[in-house]
Design an enzyme around this catalytic site. Structure first.
Site, mmCIF file in Angstrom:
data_model
loop_
_atom_site.group_PDB
_atom_site.id
_atom_site.type_symbol
_atom_site.label_atom_id
_atom_site.label_comp_id
_atom_site.label_asym_id
_atom_site.label_seq_id
_atom_site.Cartn_x
_atom_site.Cartn_y
_atom_site.Cartn_z
ATOM 1 N N GLU A 120 0.830 -1.204 0.000
ATOM 2 C CA GLU A 120 0.000 0.000 0.000
ATOM 3 C C GLU A 120 0.865 1.255 0.000
ATOM 4 O O GLU A 120 0.555 2.233 -0.696
ATOM 5 C CB GLU A 120 -0.957 -0.037 1.188
ATOM 6 C CG GLU A 120 -1.907 -1.223 1.088
ATOM 7 C CD GLU A 120 -3.178 -1.062 1.897
ATOM 8 O OE1 GLU A 120 -4.239 -0.858 1.277
ATOM 9 O OE2 GLU A 120 -3.097 -1.146 3.142
ATOM 10 N N GLU A 140 -4.606 -9.153 2.731
ATOM 11 C CA GLU A 140 -5.585 -8.878 3.778
ATOM 12 C C GLU A 140 -6.800 -9.798 3.731
ATOM 13 O O GLU A 140 -7.260 -10.293 4.777
ATOM 14 C CB GLU A 140 -6.022 -7.413 3.708
ATOM 15 C CG GLU A 140 -5.010 -6.431 4.260
ATOM 16 C CD GLU A 140 -3.886 -6.086 3.298
ATOM 17 O OE1 GLU A 140 -3.037 -5.250 3.637
ATOM 18 O OE2 GLU A 140 -3.856 -6.667 2.180
#
Length: 266
Positions: A120, A140
């Site tokens: 990210e 995730e």
């Protein structure tokens, strides 16, 4: 020069190098690292002598994502930075380039793991270089979590949507070759050479007019949220003033005189 126990800072010419420095945990994010990162972004933007930033990781990894134990403040390494987080509850998002965009170009030099929160942060960088054994991924969903660092918004704008959705919904790892094929990174180099390649690119940027470089970067990101017509109009507003700078005149003179330009940020 700043930094923390998990984020080292050094200058090489006009480039500020920020190194995620927690190799024993594959550079998993901690409070000291996040505070150091944010301070590094701010320091680079406030120092006119810095023309580019390189972000890399120590010990053969880029970043393996969040360390939830450290972020919970368990142990002194998190506790001593707790006041910074209380003073600015958005600090971790700024550090991860979710809520902050440096005006100087940011080049990522990736070796090893660049996954979860590391992937990210990568999406907040401008130019990306990877060692051939690097691993990318947003894991995730495999843990029942959400990639809340910006990936559901930014990734489909940076790579084709089909690839973005596959990466987000499968949570599978991607090789450096795959990451390059889908456009997540721009260069794949032999292992251990990512930082050297990033510094070569940084030097090429540093040789350019800093006002022009920063205006070009700002224009690209501004136009991303505009229609083509509005983006072109905004480009003129940013671009025309650059032609009136002393640096623009120096660039033209240097070209005519067949010499390197001496830009003075004016």
């Amino acid at each position: 020069m700043g930094g923390t126990e998990h984020l080292s800072v050094r200058r090489e010419g006009a480039t500020l190098i920020l190194t995620l420095n927690r190799p024993e945990a594959k550079n998993a994010l901690s409070l000291p690292m996040l505070v150091g990162l944010y301070d590094g972004w701010v320091a680079a933007d406030e120092d006119d002598a810095v023309r580019s930033i390189v972000l890399t990781g120590a010990g053969g990894s880029f970043c393996a994502g969040m360390d939830l134990k450290a972020l919970a403040g368990n142990g002194m390494e998190g506790e001593r930075y707790r006041d910074r987080m209380r003073a600015d509850p958005d600090l971790h998002w700024k550090a991860m380039l979710r809520h902050h965009r440096p005006r100087k170009p940011v080049i990522a030099a990736v070796e090893g793991y660049c996954v979860a929160g590391g992937a990210e942060i990568l999406q907040g960088t401008d130019i990306r270089v990877a060692g051939e054994s690097a691993t990318f991924g947003l894991f995730e969903v495999r843990r029942g979590l959400f990639p809340i660092g910006g990936s559901t918004v930014r990734l489909p704008r940076q790579i084709p949507r089909t690839h973005a959705l596959e990466m987000l919904l499968t949570g599978r790892p991607y090789s450096a070759a795959e990451a390059a094929a889908i456009g997540l990174v721009g260069h794949v180099v032999p292992d251990g050479a990512a930082l050297d390649k990033a510094l070569v690119i940084a030097e090429q940027i540093n040789a350019c007019g800093p006002l022009a470089v920063e205006a070009v970067k700002a224009s690209v990101y501004e136009a991303a949220s505009l229609s083509e017509a509005d983006g072109l109009a905004a480009e003129l507003k940013r671009g025309w003033p650059v032609f009136d700078t002393a640096d623009a005149k120096e660039g033209s003179r240097a070209f005519a005189e067949k010499r390197p330009p001496e830009f003075r940020r004016a």
